[in-house]
Design a protein around this motif. Structure first.
Motif, PDB file in Angstrom:
ATOM      1  N   ARG A   1     -14.996  -0.023  20.452  1.00 32.89           N
ATOM      2  CA  ARG A   1     -15.013   0.064  21.908  1.00 32.89           C
ATOM      3  C   ARG A   1     -13.628  -0.016  22.555  1.00 32.89           C
ATOM      4  N   HIS A   2     -12.663  -0.597  21.829  1.00 34.25           N
ATOM      5  CA  HIS A   2     -11.351  -0.835  22.448  1.00 34.25           C
ATOM      6  C   HIS A   2     -10.205  -0.534  21.470  1.00 34.25           C
ATOM      7  N   GLY A   3     -10.406   0.452  20.627  1.00 30.10           N
ATOM      8  CA  GLY A   3      -9.475   0.717  19.534  1.00 30.10           C
ATOM      9  C   GLY A   3      -8.037   0.963  19.933  1.00 30.10           C
ATOM     10  N   ASP A   4      -7.799   1.579  21.090  1.00 31.93           N
ATOM     11  CA  ASP A   4      -6.435   1.918  21.501  1.00 31.93           C
ATOM     12  C   ASP A   4      -5.712   0.781  22.215  1.00 31.93           C
ATOM     13  N   GLU A   5      -6.418  -0.303  22.505  1.00 36.62           N
ATOM     14  CA  GLU A   5      -5.777  -1.440  23.168  1.00 36.62           C
ATOM     15  C   GLU A   5      -4.946  -2.241  22.165  1.00 36.62           C
ATOM     16  N   VAL A   6      -3.948  -2.951  22.662  1.00 39.99           N
ATOM     17  CA  VAL A   6      -3.100  -3.770  21.798  1.00 39.99           C
ATOM     18  C   VAL A   6      -3.825  -5.059  21.442  1.00 39.99           C
ATOM     19  N   ALA A   7      -3.917  -5.345  20.144  1.00 41.97           N
ATOM     20  CA  ALA A   7      -4.594  -6.549  19.662  1.00 41.97           C
ATOM     21  C   ALA A   7      -3.594  -7.639  19.298  1.00 41.97           C
ATOM     22  N   LEU A   8      -2.517  -7.262  18.624  1.00 46.59           N
ATOM     23  CA  LEU A   8      -1.533  -8.211  18.111  1.00 46.59           C
ATOM     24  C   LEU A   8      -0.128  -7.760  18.481  1.00 46.59           C
ATOM     25  N   ARG A   9       0.783  -8.733  18.562  1.00 48.76           N
ATOM     26  CA  ARG A   9       2.207  -8.429  18.671  1.00 48.76           C
ATOM     27  C   ARG A   9       2.956  -9.328  17.700  1.00 48.76           C
ATOM     28  N   ASP A  10       3.902  -8.732  16.992  1.00 46.71           N
ATOM     29  CA  ASP A  10       4.671  -9.455  15.981  1.00 46.71           C
ATOM     30  C   ASP A  10       6.155  -9.255  16.261  1.00 46.71           C
ATOM     31  N   LYS A  11       6.900 -10.343  16.434  1.00 36.69           N
ATOM     32  CA  LYS A  11       8.316 -10.241  16.764  1.00 36.69           C
ATOM     33  C   LYS A  11       9.157 -10.204  15.500  1.00 36.69           C
ATOM     34  N   ASP A  12       9.986  -9.163  15.385  1.00 37.71           N
ATOM     35  CA  ASP A  12      10.825  -8.973  14.205  1.00 37.71           C
ATOM     36  C   ASP A  12      12.217  -8.537  14.661  1.00 37.71           C
ATOM     37  N   PHE A  13      13.238  -9.310  14.303  1.00 40.89           N
ATOM     38  CA  PHE A  13      14.613  -9.035  14.739  1.00 40.89           C
ATOM     39  C   PHE A  13      14.696  -8.872  16.255  1.00 40.89           C
ATOM     40  N   GLY A  14      13.960  -9.720  16.959  1.00 37.83           N
ATOM     41  CA  GLY A  14      14.025  -9.729  18.415  1.00 37.83           C
ATOM     42  C   GLY A  14      13.195  -8.683  19.117  1.00 37.83           C
ATOM     43  N   ILE A  15      12.484  -7.868  18.359  1.00 34.28           N
ATOM     44  CA  ILE A  15      11.680  -6.793  18.950  1.00 34.28           C
ATOM     45  C   ILE A  15      10.200  -7.075  18.713  1.00 34.28           C
ATOM     46  N   TRP A  16       9.416  -6.956  19.798  1.00 31.23           N
ATOM     47  CA  TRP A  16       7.971  -7.132  19.677  1.00 31.23           C
ATOM     48  C   TRP A  16       7.331  -5.832  19.202  1.00 31.23           C
TER      49      TRP A  16
END
Length: 261
Positions: free
Chosen positions: A23-38
């Motif tokens: 139902r919501h596949g294109d929405e953002v589920a997670l964010r992971d910060k790596d070298f200062g970038i989300w």
């Protein structure tokens, strides 16, 4: 979508996961910060990782009721492995990253762990040092290989390689992922969670989908989380509280889970 899933509300954690993805596949589920970038992970991408791990673990011989331990700081791979095991009817168990070798030896043997997901060299060295004392452990899946370029042990497997093997198997076993989830029952064990161990060695509590979902529904009557909320995953994921916030409430409320660097 199967007729069974059309006619009833999802009553297992993996079924809720699939329902949210559909139902919501294109929405953002997670964010992971790596070298200062989300880096953002949509629900569709989340599912691809989980399905790849599901097939990768099945390729290794994972069966329903097997135990897979996870020893890592909070990161997307932790929750991918957690859900992949649940989708297969296996039992994921988070162990604390500051556990000493005797504590890990007890936990792995007590739970008859078949596989273990390890974050890095520190956790890998601990397991290799006790490997001859753990009879059931077949594979150690490693996420980060920094400092381990010369490691050549038959039990070690690269996490990315496992996902790649899973993608290959998924192409040959269409529908198996969804079928496995549809066969799960609400009274089945979802995952294991350690007791505090304040008076003796910690034991593993077997928590069912029914128990977890009922508790989540009850708690969310008092804390009305929603899709606009943001959660920072910082408490240890082996602890039941963070497991609820980063996995269960996350699936029920569809807020974004953020893994800081």
């Amino acid at each position: 979508m199967s007729s069974q899933r059309k006619n009833k509300s999802p009553d297992t954690i993996p079924a809720i996961f699939l329902d949210v993805v559909e139902r919501h596949g294109d929405e953002v589920a997670l964010r992971d910060k790596d070298f200062g970038i989300w880096n953002e992970v949509t629900w569709n991408a989340y599912r691809r990782h989980v399905e790849s791990l599901f097939h990768g673990l099945k390729h290794l011989g994972l069966e329903k009721g097997d135990v897979v331990c996870i020893i890592s700081e909070n990161r997307p791979e932790w929750v991918y492995m957690d859900l992949a095991c649940q989708c297969a009817g296996a039992y994921p168990l988070g162990l604390y990253v500051d556990s000493l070798e005797p504590e890990l030896e007890f936990a792995l043997n007590h739970n008859r762990a078949k596989f273990v997901l390890l974050e890095d060299q520190e956790q890998t060295d601990k397991i290799l040092n006790i490997l001859d004392k753990v009879e059931t452990l077949e594979k150690c899946i490693v996420i980060e290989w920094d400092g381990m370029e010369d490691y050549d042990h038959p039990t070690l497997l690269d996490y990315e390689e496992l996902e790649e093997k899973g993608r290959e198997r998924a192409g040959e076993r269409a529908g198996e992922f969804e079928r496995s989830i549809s066969e799960l029952k609400s009274e089945d064990v979802a995952f294991l969670c350690l007791t505090s161990g304040t008076t003796k060695n910690p034991k593993s509590v077997m928590l069912t989908h029914l128990c977890i979902i009922a508790l989540a529904d009850s708690l969310m009557q008092f804390d009305a989380y929603g899709p606009s909320d943001e959660e920072i995953s910082y408490l240890p994921l082996p602890w039941i509280v963070e497991r609820f916030f980063s996995v269960i409430f996350h699936l029920k409320a569809r807020y974004r889970v953020n893994f800081p660097e």
